[in-house]
Design an enzyme around this catalytic site. Structure first.
Site, PDB file in Angstrom:
ATOM      1  N   CYS A  17      -0.077   3.740   2.631  1.00 50.69           N
ATOM      2  CA  CYS A  17       0.366   3.336   3.976  1.00 50.69           C
ATOM      3  C   CYS A  17       1.809   3.779   4.208  1.00 50.69           C
ATOM      4  O   CYS A  17       2.152   4.263   5.298  1.00 50.69           O
ATOM      5  CB  CYS A  17       0.268   1.825   4.156  1.00 50.69           C
ATOM      6  SG  CYS A  17      -1.403   1.153   4.016  1.00 50.69           S
ATOM      7  N   CYS A  72       0.844  -1.205   0.000  1.00 50.91           N
ATOM      8  CA  CYS A  72       0.000   0.000   0.000  1.00 50.91           C
ATOM      9  C   CYS A  72       0.879   1.255   0.000  1.00 50.91           C
ATOM     10  O   CYS A  72       1.490   1.586   1.017  1.00 50.91           O
ATOM     11  CB  CYS A  72      -0.920  -0.044   1.219  1.00 50.91           C
ATOM     12  SG  CYS A  72      -1.804   1.501   1.546  1.00 50.91           S
TER      13      CYS A  72
END
Length: 111
Positions: free
Chosen positions: A33, A30
């Site tokens: 993230c 991600c």
């Protein structure tokens, strides 16, 4: 304080703590993230006296993520006494995390 990387059993242990626990559900693939990671580290430094700050890699702990109803990463969940007190999906800045945390910590102080 540092962000704690926790697995399922460590997650369960943190839920027994008196302090609220802020958990980021994330994944290494991600990109968002990874971008929010430094802000999350700052949150741990700033709030570490009052809140346990942890993160769970959903690739390593898919059953835990499923049990907690995580559908999008990153999702931050604040737990109080083992129960989810609130969550925020994909906060766009440290300020957004601060606002989320402060609103819940303030409510706790008013109880």
């Amino acid at each position: 304080m540092k962000v704690l990387d926790v697995n399922n059993s460590q997650f369960q242990a943190q839920m027994q703590q008196e302090k609220p626990v802020l958990v980021e559900f994330w994944a290494p693939w991600c990109g968002y993230c990874r971008r929010i990671g430094p802000a999350y580290d700052q949150v741990a430094q700033q709030y570490g006296q009052d809140v346990i700050v942890a993160k769970v890699n959903i690739d390593d702990e898919p059953a835990l993520a499923d049990r907690e109803g995580i559908e999008v990463v990153p999702t931050l969940v604040l737990y109080e006494k083992g129960q989810a007190a609130g969550s925020v999906v994909a906060p766009d800045s440290k300020a957004a995390i601060d606002t989320f945390l402060q609103s819940h910590l303030t409510k706790k102080g008013e109880d």
